[in-house]
Scaffold this motif. Structure first.
Motif, PDB file in Angstrom:
ATOM      1  N   VAL A 453      -8.638 -16.077  -4.338  1.00 17.89           N
ATOM      2  CA  VAL A 453      -8.363 -15.235  -3.233  1.00 17.89           C
ATOM      3  C   VAL A 453      -6.941 -15.038  -3.206  1.00 17.89           C
ATOM      4  O   VAL A 453      -6.364 -14.057  -3.163  1.00 17.89           O
ATOM      5  CB  VAL A 453      -8.922 -15.596  -2.270  1.00 17.89           C
ATOM      6  N   LEU A 454      -6.066 -16.227  -3.374  1.00 19.32           N
ATOM      7  CA  LEU A 454      -4.710 -16.485  -3.542  1.00 19.32           C
ATOM      8  C   LEU A 454      -4.484 -15.359  -4.420  1.00 19.32           C
ATOM      9  O   LEU A 454      -3.137 -15.092  -4.175  1.00 19.32           O
ATOM     10  CB  LEU A 454      -3.973 -17.760  -3.423  1.00 19.32           C
ATOM     11  N   LEU A 455      -4.429 -15.592  -5.797  1.00 22.19           N
ATOM     12  CA  LEU A 455      -4.225 -15.224  -6.950  1.00 22.19           C
ATOM     13  C   LEU A 455      -3.848 -13.311  -7.066  1.00 22.19           C
ATOM     14  O   LEU A 455      -3.106 -13.078  -7.248  1.00 22.19           O
ATOM     15  CB  LEU A 455      -4.530 -15.879  -8.121  1.00 22.19           C
ATOM     16  N   ALA A 456      -5.391 -13.260  -6.710  1.00 21.07           N
ATOM     17  CA  ALA A 456      -5.092 -11.795  -6.375  1.00 21.07           C
ATOM     18  C   ALA A 456      -4.494 -11.074  -5.264  1.00 21.07           C
ATOM     19  O   ALA A 456      -4.296 -10.411  -5.518  1.00 21.07           O
ATOM     20  CB  ALA A 456      -6.788 -11.600  -5.756  1.00 21.07           C
ATOM     21  N   ALA A 457      -3.883 -11.962  -3.958  1.00 25.25           N
ATOM     22  CA  ALA A 457      -3.032 -11.332  -2.956  1.00 25.25           C
ATOM     23  C   ALA A 457      -2.243 -11.382  -3.500  1.00 25.25           C
ATOM     24  O   ALA A 457      -1.847 -10.266  -2.638  1.00 25.25           O
ATOM     25  CB  ALA A 457      -3.351 -12.502  -2.195  1.00 25.25           C
ATOM     26  N   ALA A 458      -1.598 -11.824  -5.005  1.00 22.09           N
ATOM     27  CA  ALA A 458      -0.194 -11.505  -4.801  1.00 22.09           C
ATOM     28  C   ALA A 458      -0.632 -10.270  -5.418  1.00 22.09           C
ATOM     29  O   ALA A 458       1.058  -9.621  -5.548  1.00 22.09           O
ATOM     30  CB  ALA A 458       0.392 -12.668  -6.392  1.00 22.09           C
ATOM     31  N   VAL A 459      -1.156  -9.386  -5.646  1.00 25.20           N
ATOM     32  CA  VAL A 459      -0.317  -8.322  -6.748  1.00 25.20           C
ATOM     33  C   VAL A 459      -0.568  -7.156  -5.225  1.00 25.20           C
ATOM     34  O   VAL A 459       0.751  -6.512  -5.271  1.00 25.20           O
ATOM     35  CB  VAL A 459      -2.382  -7.273  -7.380  1.00 25.20           C
ATOM     36  N   PRO A 460      -0.948  -6.795  -4.427  1.00 29.92           N
ATOM     37  CA  PRO A 460      -0.211  -6.709  -2.996  1.00 29.92           C
ATOM     38  C   PRO A 460       0.855  -6.665  -2.216  1.00 29.92           C
ATOM     39  O   PRO A 460       1.536  -5.867  -2.450  1.00 29.92           O
ATOM     40  CB  PRO A 460      -1.328  -6.268  -2.126  1.00 29.92           C
ATOM     41  N   ALA A 461       0.991  -8.068  -2.149  1.00 25.74           N
ATOM     42  CA  ALA A 461       2.552  -9.042  -2.080  1.00 25.74           C
ATOM     43  C   ALA A 461       3.724  -8.655  -2.834  1.00 25.74           C
ATOM     44  O   ALA A 461       4.696  -8.291  -2.449  1.00 25.74           O
ATOM     45  CB  ALA A 461       2.137 -10.019  -2.725  1.00 25.74           C
ATOM     46  N   LEU A 462       3.221  -7.934  -4.344  1.00 24.83           N
ATOM     47  CA  LEU A 462       4.205  -7.363  -4.926  1.00 24.83           C
ATOM     48  C   LEU A 462       4.739  -6.006  -4.552  1.00 24.83           C
ATOM     49  O   LEU A 462       6.374  -5.487  -4.549  1.00 24.83           O
ATOM     50  CB  LEU A 462       3.532  -6.976  -6.687  1.00 24.83           C
ATOM     51  N   PHE A 463       4.298  -5.531  -3.578  1.00 25.11           N
ATOM     52  CA  PHE A 463       4.511  -3.854  -3.134  1.00 25.11           C
ATOM     53  C   PHE A 463       5.750  -4.119  -1.738  1.00 25.11           C
ATOM     54  O   PHE A 463       5.787  -3.290  -1.009  1.00 25.11           O
ATOM     55  CB  PHE A 463       3.094  -3.200  -2.738  1.00 25.11           C
ATOM     56  N   LEU A 464       5.465  -5.637  -1.239  1.00 19.37           N
ATOM     57  CA  LEU A 464       5.725  -5.136   0.263  1.00 19.37           C
ATOM     58  C   LEU A 464       7.609  -5.225   0.587  1.00 19.37           C
ATOM     59  O   LEU A 464       8.284  -4.931  -1.074  1.00 19.37           O
ATOM     60  CB  LEU A 464       6.800  -7.206   0.786  1.00 19.37           C
ATOM     61  N   ARG A 465       7.625  -4.292   0.652  1.00 19.64           N
ATOM     62  CA  ARG A 465       8.311  -3.369   1.355  1.00 19.64           C
ATOM     63  C   ARG A 465       9.645  -3.573   2.793  1.00 19.64           C
ATOM     64  O   ARG A 465       8.902  -3.265   3.783  1.00 19.64           O
ATOM     65  CB  ARG A 465       9.189  -2.372   0.731  1.00 19.64           C
ATOM     66  N   ARG A 466      10.746  -4.045   3.039  1.00 16.42           N
ATOM     67  CA  ARG A 466      11.292  -3.728   4.125  1.00 16.42           C
ATOM     68  C   ARG A 466      10.973  -2.848   4.958  1.00 16.42           C
ATOM     69  O   ARG A 466      12.508  -1.752   4.383  1.00 16.42           O
ATOM     70  CB  ARG A 466      13.249  -5.180   4.331  1.00 16.42           C
ATOM     71  N   ARG A 467      11.326  -2.364   5.849  1.00 18.97           N
ATOM     72  CA  ARG A 467      11.349  -0.929   6.393  1.00 18.97           C
ATOM     73  C   ARG A 467      11.748  -1.436   8.151  1.00 18.97           C
ATOM     74  O   ARG A 467      11.410  -2.115   8.743  1.00 18.97           O
ATOM     75  CB  ARG A 467       9.715   0.450   6.954  1.00 18.97           C
ATOM     76  N   THR A 468      12.396  -0.163   8.602  1.00 19.80           N
ATOM     77  CA  THR A 468      13.106  -0.969  10.206  1.00 19.80           C
ATOM     78  C   THR A 468      12.347   0.085  11.348  1.00 19.80           C
ATOM     79  O   THR A 468      11.933   1.372  10.810  1.00 19.80           O
ATOM     80  CB  THR A 468      14.471  -0.071  10.072  1.00 19.80           C
TER      81      THR A 468
END
Length: 474
Positions: A453-468
């Motif tokens: 589960v933790l390993l799979a979660a790394a995939v969407p985490a790659l798309f985190l972007r800071r937005r204002t």
């Protein structure tokens, strides 16, 4: 175009006072609620002996608290936005401490469980308000550090619960795990009076949504209840199937109603922010790794290795310590770089730590165990900070309370889901302690699932972007 209750003037939400004073003021309240979620686990045998409670009754000493907390979180967050986070935090703090004292005097286990539900409701008021205070007190360029410090406090208190509880029960009796909240609460109240900024609402023009409150409360209550009962009774058993069906129905009606009403309890436009939505998923995955692993690791250390509660807590101490260290460090990185980097690295480290734990044997050396727990803690600390920043930091300031409630709801649901999912990997008699070999086989499967589960979660985490957010001060 601007519609009512969609945007608020930036100057209305500008940070005031010293934000670090706010962090100090809410620290003890935040830790108290985190600690109470796990500290009771080691007190259950003593409670059972003192009040003549059965095993089925004792499990509701913990789950009653989680139900009250989960069912009221989003409503509590909205109340904070409407009436002010300082006021909501203070009401939650006083109610939480007062309920803790009364719980220690409970004459029966039924009364104790009912009071634990009430305690969870006050905890639901306290935590989102505390996070909302941080969100409205810190400028954007320092939010990462603030969330890192808060994550360190929550995760450390949660992981330290079994050790602290073991010491208190061994020394003073089960009542002490509740009475300890009295001196901590008094200190937190005094700090709040002196250090918290003046009370101010961030979304005072919104109206109460009674139907939304009822629907989301029923949905959260039913979902947590199903996750509690399903692993033990089977998912086809009415005790699990009926709450799950009711939760799905209430949830569907809630979403429809939030789209229809002019004053929603949970504005669904929040989820249009991809970073916020990903953050909620990551928080659930983080909690699966933390709470699911912690729950079954405690059984391993006590039932298989024969350690006392306090000794088991010491073995888990490296995990606690690393969470406390990496959370603020990750917060600093978040302020200076991207959301994705520390979060992805944290998920990979946590997955590696749980995988190493899946290789545990009945006689594994303590040094090997503590190394795996330390790696797990280091990763989870970074993930909690990154996910919190993604959720709360990406929401408009006017919805700081709702966003904070989402963060906590995701964590609570992830914890219940983790226990249920990992429990499904265990054999029916694996947690009874009667067959260590069966337990170890089940533990390996459960921890392998948590690592996946933790390993799979790394995939969407790659798309985190800071937005204002639209009304964030920049």
């Amino acid at each position: 175009m601007t519609t009512p209750n969609t945007r608020a003037p930036a100057e209305a939400h500008a940070p005031t006072g010293n934000p670090w004073h706010t962090l100090v003021a809410v620290a003890f309240g935040v830790m108290m609620v985190g600690l109470d979620g796990t500290i009771v686990a080691v007190a259950n045998p003593a409670i059972g002996a003192g009040l003549g409670a059965s095993m089925d009754q004792l499990q509701w000493v913990l789950h009653g608290y989680l139900l009250g907390l989960a069912a009221f979180l989003v409503t509590a967050g909205r109340l904070g936005d409407r009436f002010g986070h300082r006021r909501t935090y203070t009401v939650g703090l006083v109610g939480f401490v007062a309920t803790s004292v009364v719980i220690a005097l409970a004459p029966t286990v039924a009364a104790l469980v009912a009071l634990r539900v009430l305690q969870g409701i006050f905890g639901a008021l306290l935590i989102p308000a505390a996070m909302g205070l941080l969100r409205t007190s810190f400028p954007p360029e320092k939010l990462g550090r603030a969330f890192g410090a808060a994550s360190a406090l929550i995760s450390t208190a949660t992981a330290a619960g079994p050790f602290v509880g073991g010491v208190l029960v061994d020394t003073f009796g089960w009542e002490a795990v509740f009475l300890v909240n009295l001196p901590v609460g008094i200190l937190a109240f005094a700090l709040g009076l002196r250090l918290l900024p003046p009370n101010r609402a961030t979304d005072s023009s919104t109206r109460t949504d009674p139907l939304g409150i009822v629907l989301i409360g029923l949905s959260m209550f039913g979902l947590v209840r199903a996750l509690v009962e399903g692993p033990h009774r089977g998912w086809a058993d009415p005790a699990a199937a009926l709450p799950l069906g009711g939760a799905l129905l209430a949830g569907a009606v809630f979403v429809w109603w939030q789209r229809s009403t002019d004053h929603p309890l949970l504005p669904l436009e929040l989820f249009a922010n991809r970073t916020l939505s990903i953050g909620a998923v990551l928080m659930i995955c983080m909690a699966i790794g933390l709470m699911g692993t912690l729950f079954y690791a405690t059984f391993y250390l006590q039932d298989v290795r024969g350690l006392a509660p306090a000794q088991a807590g010491l073995v888990l101490l490296p995990m606690t310590a690393m969470m406390a260290v990496t959370s603020p460090l990750a917060g600093r990185v978040l302020d200076r770089a991207s959301l994705a980097a520390p979060t992805v690295l944290g998920l990979l480290a946590a997955a590696a730590g749980v995988f190493l734990l899946s290789r545990l044997e009945q006689d594994t050396a303590v040094l090997s165990m503590t190394g795996a727990f330390a790696l797990l803690g280091a990763g989870l600390g970074a993930v909690m900070t990154g996910a919190t920043a993604a959720i709360v930091g990406s929401a408009p300031v006017r919805l700081a309370g709702v966003a904070s409630a989402l963060q906590q709801a995701a964590m609570q649901l992830g914890g219940s889901l983790g226990t249920a999912l990992l429990g499904a990997m265990m054999a029916a008699d694996a947690v009874s302690g009667t067959d260590p070999a069966v337990f170890m086989d089940g533990l390996g499967r459960a921890f392998t699932l948590a690592a996946a589960v933790l390993l799979a979660a790394a995939v969407p985490a790659l798309f985190l972007r800071r937005r204002t957010p639209v009304d964030q001060v920049v």
